[in-house]
Design a protein around this motif. Sequence first.
Motif, PDB file in Angstrom:
ATOM      1  N   SER A  45     -16.929 -12.323   8.625  1.00 25.43           N
ATOM      2  CA  SER A  45     -17.924 -11.675   7.769  1.00 25.43           C
ATOM      3  C   SER A  45     -17.376 -10.348   7.258  1.00 25.43           C
ATOM      4  CB  SER A  45     -19.245 -11.484   8.519  1.00 25.43           C
ATOM      5  OG  SER A  45     -19.033 -10.797   9.753  1.00 25.43           O
ATOM      6  N   GLN A  46     -17.448  -9.321   8.112  1.00 25.88           N
ATOM      7  CA  GLN A  46     -16.895  -8.021   7.724  1.00 25.88           C
ATOM      8  C   GLN A  46     -16.107  -7.423   8.886  1.00 25.88           C
ATOM      9  OE1 GLN A  46     -20.203  -5.542   6.602  1.00 25.88           O
ATOM     10  NE2 GLN A  46     -21.544  -6.447   8.136  1.00 25.88           N
ATOM     11  N   ARG A  47     -15.297  -6.410   8.582  1.00 23.14           N
ATOM     12  CA  ARG A  47     -14.329  -5.887   9.543  1.00 23.14           C
ATOM     13  C   ARG A  47     -14.998  -5.360  10.823  1.00 23.14           C
ATOM     14  NH1 ARG A  47      -8.831  -4.923   8.687  1.00 23.14           N
ATOM     15  NH2 ARG A  47      -7.902  -4.664  10.733  1.00 23.14           N
ATOM     16  N   ASN A  48     -16.159  -4.701  10.677  1.00 26.94           N
ATOM     17  CA  ASN A  48     -16.815  -4.138  11.862  1.00 26.94           C
ATOM     18  C   ASN A  48     -17.635  -5.178  12.636  1.00 26.94           C
ATOM     19  OD1 ASN A  48     -18.926  -4.494  10.132  1.00 26.94           O
ATOM     20  ND2 ASN A  48     -19.626  -2.351  10.182  1.00 26.94           N
ATOM     21  N   GLU A  49     -17.400  -6.487  12.313  1.00 28.02           N
ATOM     22  CA  GLU A  49     -18.002  -7.580  13.076  1.00 28.02           C
ATOM     23  C   GLU A  49     -16.938  -8.586  13.498  1.00 28.02           C
ATOM     24  OE1 GLU A  49     -21.006  -9.200  10.540  1.00 28.02           O
ATOM     25  OE2 GLU A  49     -22.482  -7.646  11.050  1.00 28.02           O
ATOM     26  N   CYS A  50     -15.670  -8.127  13.536  1.00 24.47           N
ATOM     27  CA  CYS A  50     -14.528  -9.011  13.844  1.00 24.47           C
ATOM     28  C   CYS A  50     -14.095  -8.849  15.300  1.00 24.47           C
ATOM     29  CB  CYS A  50     -13.368  -8.683  12.902  1.00 24.47           C
ATOM     30  SG  CYS A  50     -11.902  -9.687  13.187  1.00 24.47           S
ATOM     31  N   GLY A  51     -13.861  -9.962  15.978  1.00 20.65           N
ATOM     32  CA  GLY A  51     -13.446  -9.925  17.380  1.00 20.65           C
ATOM     33  C   GLY A  51     -11.956 -10.112  17.585  1.00 20.65           C
ATOM     34  N   LEU A  53       5.763   3.468  24.537  1.00 18.57           N
ATOM     35  CA  LEU A  53       5.936   4.210  25.776  1.00 18.57           C
ATOM     36  C   LEU A  53       7.385   4.654  25.873  1.00 18.57           C
ATOM     37  CD1 LEU A  53       3.384   2.281  26.203  1.00 18.57           C
ATOM     38  CD2 LEU A  53       3.787   2.633  28.639  1.00 18.57           C
ATOM     39  N   GLU A  54       7.735   5.318  26.960  1.00 17.50           N
ATOM     40  CA  GLU A  54       9.082   5.888  27.086  1.00 17.50           C
ATOM     41  C   GLU A  54      10.163   4.817  27.064  1.00 17.50           C
ATOM     42  OE1 GLU A  54      11.712   8.714  30.135  1.00 17.50           O
ATOM     43  OE2 GLU A  54       9.599   8.264  30.579  1.00 17.50           O
ATOM     44  N   ASN A  55       9.948   3.708  27.817  1.00 12.75           N
ATOM     45  CA  ASN A  55      10.993   2.699  27.956  1.00 12.75           C
ATOM     46  C   ASN A  55      10.717   1.406  27.196  1.00 12.75           C
ATOM     47  OD1 ASN A  55      12.599   4.255  29.795  1.00 12.75           O
ATOM     48  ND2 ASN A  55      11.101   3.783  31.394  1.00 12.75           N
ATOM     49  N   TYR A  56       9.498   1.221  26.716  1.00 12.40           N
ATOM     50  CA  TYR A  56       9.161  -0.040  26.055  1.00 12.40           C
ATOM     51  C   TYR A  56       7.955   0.129  25.139  1.00 12.40           C
ATOM     52  CZ  TYR A  56       5.671  -0.278  29.824  1.00 12.40           C
ATOM     53  OH  TYR A  56       4.641   0.013  30.689  1.00 12.40           O
ATOM     54  N   TYR A  57       7.759  -0.871  24.291  1.00 11.98           N
ATOM     55  CA  TYR A  57       6.551  -0.964  23.474  1.00 11.98           C
ATOM     56  C   TYR A  57       5.585  -1.919  24.183  1.00 11.98           C
ATOM     57  CZ  TYR A  57       9.457   0.935  19.715  1.00 11.98           C
ATOM     58  OH  TYR A  57      10.289   1.720  18.965  1.00 11.98           O
ATOM     59  N   LEU A  58       4.318  -1.601  24.151  1.00  8.77           N
ATOM     60  CA  LEU A  58       3.294  -2.473  24.718  1.00  8.77           C
ATOM     61  C   LEU A  58       2.520  -3.109  23.570  1.00  8.77           C
ATOM     62  CD1 LEU A  58       1.803  -3.515  27.277  1.00  8.77           C
ATOM     63  CD2 LEU A  58       0.255  -1.565  27.034  1.00  8.77           C
ATOM     64  N   LEU A  59       2.560  -4.443  23.510  1.00  9.02           N
ATOM     65  CA  LEU A  59       1.897  -5.179  22.428  1.00  9.02           C
ATOM     66  C   LEU A  59       0.711  -5.963  22.985  1.00  9.02           C
ATOM     67  CD1 LEU A  59       1.761  -6.314  19.523  1.00  9.02           C
ATOM     68  CD2 LEU A  59       3.386  -8.091  20.263  1.00  9.02           C
ATOM     69  N   LEU A  60      -0.441  -5.804  22.341  1.00  9.15           N
ATOM     70  CA  LEU A  60      -1.660  -6.507  22.744  1.00  9.15           C
ATOM     71  C   LEU A  60      -2.242  -7.235  21.534  1.00  9.15           C
ATOM     72  CD1 LEU A  60      -4.260  -7.052  24.514  1.00  9.15           C
ATOM     73  CD2 LEU A  60      -5.078  -4.815  23.719  1.00  9.15           C
ATOM     74  N   VAL A  61      -2.500  -8.549  21.718  1.00 10.25           N
ATOM     75  CA  VAL A  61      -3.245  -9.322  20.714  1.00 10.25           C
ATOM     76  C   VAL A  61      -4.378 -10.009  21.452  1.00 10.25           C
ATOM     77  CG1 VAL A  61      -3.201 -11.225  19.066  1.00 10.25           C
ATOM     78  CG2 VAL A  61      -1.244  -9.680  19.244  1.00 10.25           C
ATOM     79  N   GLY A  62      -5.614  -9.827  20.956  1.00  6.48           N
ATOM     80  CA  GLY A  62      -6.767 -10.397  21.639  1.00  6.48           C
ATOM     81  C   GLY A  62      -7.726 -11.073  20.687  1.00  6.48           C
ATOM     82  N   ASP A  63      -8.536 -12.005  21.243  1.00  8.64           N
ATOM     83  CA  ASP A  63      -9.549 -12.728  20.473  1.00  8.64           C
ATOM     84  C   ASP A  63     -10.813 -12.794  21.328  1.00  8.64           C
ATOM     85  OD1 ASP A  63     -11.127 -14.401  19.015  1.00  8.64           O
ATOM     86  OD2 ASP A  63      -9.711 -16.067  18.914  1.00  8.64           O
ATOM     87  N   ILE A  64     -11.845 -12.024  20.941  1.00 13.60           N
ATOM     88  CA  ILE A  64     -13.120 -12.021  21.652  1.00 13.60           C
ATOM     89  C   ILE A  64     -13.941 -13.230  21.196  1.00 13.60           C
ATOM     90  CG2 ILE A  64     -15.215 -10.700  22.192  1.00 13.60           C
ATOM     91  CD1 ILE A  64     -12.642  -9.362  23.129  1.00 13.60           C
ATOM     92  N   GLY A  65     -14.561 -13.934  22.138  1.00 15.16           N
ATOM     93  CA  GLY A  65     -15.371 -15.098  21.791  1.00 15.16           C
ATOM     94  C   GLY A  65     -16.556 -14.718  20.913  1.00 15.16           C
ATOM     95  N   GLY A  66     -16.792 -15.520  19.873  1.00 20.01           N
ATOM     96  CA  GLY A  66     -17.872 -15.229  18.927  1.00 20.01           C
ATOM     97  C   GLY A  66     -17.351 -14.479  17.716  1.00 20.01           C
TER      98      GLY A  66
END
Length: 618
Positions: A12-18, A26-39
């Motif tokens: 629908s719109q960006r402020n309703e996206c899960g 970080l100092e020694n590595y990059y932390l990557l997060l990809v998530g999908d909230i139900g609904g």
Amino acid sequence: MLKVNVEIKPYSQRNECGDFYELLELENYYLLLVGDIGGHGSSRVYSIATNIKELVKEHKTESLKNLVTLIHTQSYLKNNGMTIFLAQIYKELPMLSYCAIGNTKSFIYRNRKFLHFNSQSGILGYDIPRTIKTNLLKLLKDDILIISTDGVSIHDSEIEPLIKETRDINLLPEKIIQNFGKKDDDSLTLVLKFTNIKNKAFSTLYNKQEEQTITKANSPKIIKRREPKHSLTRTNPISLNIKQKNSLELLNNEYLIVEDLQKKLLAFTIEKLDSIINFEQRDKVKIKTFLIEALEYSQIDIYLNTTSLQIYIHNIESLKGTLEFLFNNYYIFKNNSCIIQKDFLNLNTKKFVCKELKEMLALGLEEEDYKKFKENEENLKLLAKQSKLASMGEMMGNIAHQWRQPLSIISTIATGIEVRKQFDSLDDTDIVEEMNAIMKQVNYLSQTIEDFKNFIKDDKQFLPISIKKVVEDTISLAQSSLKSSQITLITDINEDLQINANKNELEQAFINIINNSKDALKDKEDKYIWITSKKIDDNSLSLSFLDSGGGIKEDIIDKVFDPYFTTKHQSIGTGLGLSMVEKILRERYHSKLEVKNKDFDYKGKTHKGACFTIIFSK
């Protein structure tokens, strides 16, 4: 090192996206997060996604496993759930460590091939795997990592032409969403390209000039020989790659802490060694990465004393490229075996207890769990002894029942011979027939003694054995006692499974379950016990014991496997039987014992009873 671009198309719109992502440096590595909230299509899912990103930022230095567990415990996830891809991308090493749970899609496109990442089944907030797995992957220059949420439906054959024609990765995520994004869901695609990977910053490549052969007259003797533990003969190295050491002393078998390292124990082994040695982060990653690949080709043993770690690879042939790429100090032998050596300052010898470490690694237990295991082991021995005495009492009762009839037959034959002798009607043929009849009963009595002796002997040897044969022998031991109690035993055990087991232990377990049913049937009119087996698959079998004893009260059915719990009078029951059965099956055979009440019909009549089911696996 990284070029990243992301495309998110909300339902629908960006402020309703899960669907969301986060990339933290970080100092020694990059932390990557990809998530999908139900609904989707709700401000609630967007709020949850925002909370998760803030949570990860706050705890970004935690391990991947700890981050996943922390997210899973958040109460606001329970009504929606979440799938996740979480990764650490190291700066100085071309390595990526990741864990994925749920239906996110992730792969690397490399040289026209797809390397798909492993994802465990589960939903954060609802149910996640008991063991969260982290995986390591070596990266190459120009690798393209693509991660998509469930709102994108892509297949290798469909996306490859799109990757080839779209040279600018800034355009690739948008094109993937346009071509493969679902209209009825949020969709996200992240594309990450690895550039300028620094290989030489952490490895010294194999140098031909450093080769030394043992045929040279002036070659130094660089190995102190020892009696080899393995069939492979360790000889002097034909090549070295070392900076500071020019000699190698093989550690003797006293310091062998892991023989034939198993994949399932790799992560635990590295963590346990790290707790003792305190590796530098990049050394830890290099060792783990190499061992993951090496276990595909060779047996691996690990030696450790107070100053050195030696990793012995039995066959290095397929691993030389990775070896040269990752390590400085290694030794290659004539027979293609190899030792990787890591030296460090003297360890605290009080902390390093080789025997306990060996056992912990063999069992795959953390230190606290290992202590509990040792305590439980002592308790198990005590319970086994007490239960054995109780079972011997039961067996003596069984022998008394089994002997009563044959002794009566022998007595009758002897009396008949005496009477016929008095009336002078006994001829030689009669004597032979009667003696044969007596010997038949004597042999039966002798066999019951042999069965009893086998039952009580303390033999813990595991051998290949048929579950059907163990059940049949158990029935032979218990049959007389069941008959005297007027209990009908019905069996359907044609389906069988061969497992490695100790016959006496299993007989004791089965007899305890049968005795439990026998006690439940004591005051019942209809007395039945059914024993049935059913194959689950080629490697598993279900064995059930069902009686018509009325079942177990619902308020105590969950306690029947607790030590010393019994519903019998104190003078009759010890409460050890079922507790021992459950412990033996769980701890010795990794089998599952369950109990439930069951209603069923037999001969036109409805019955209720307790059903004990054991799941055996090879």
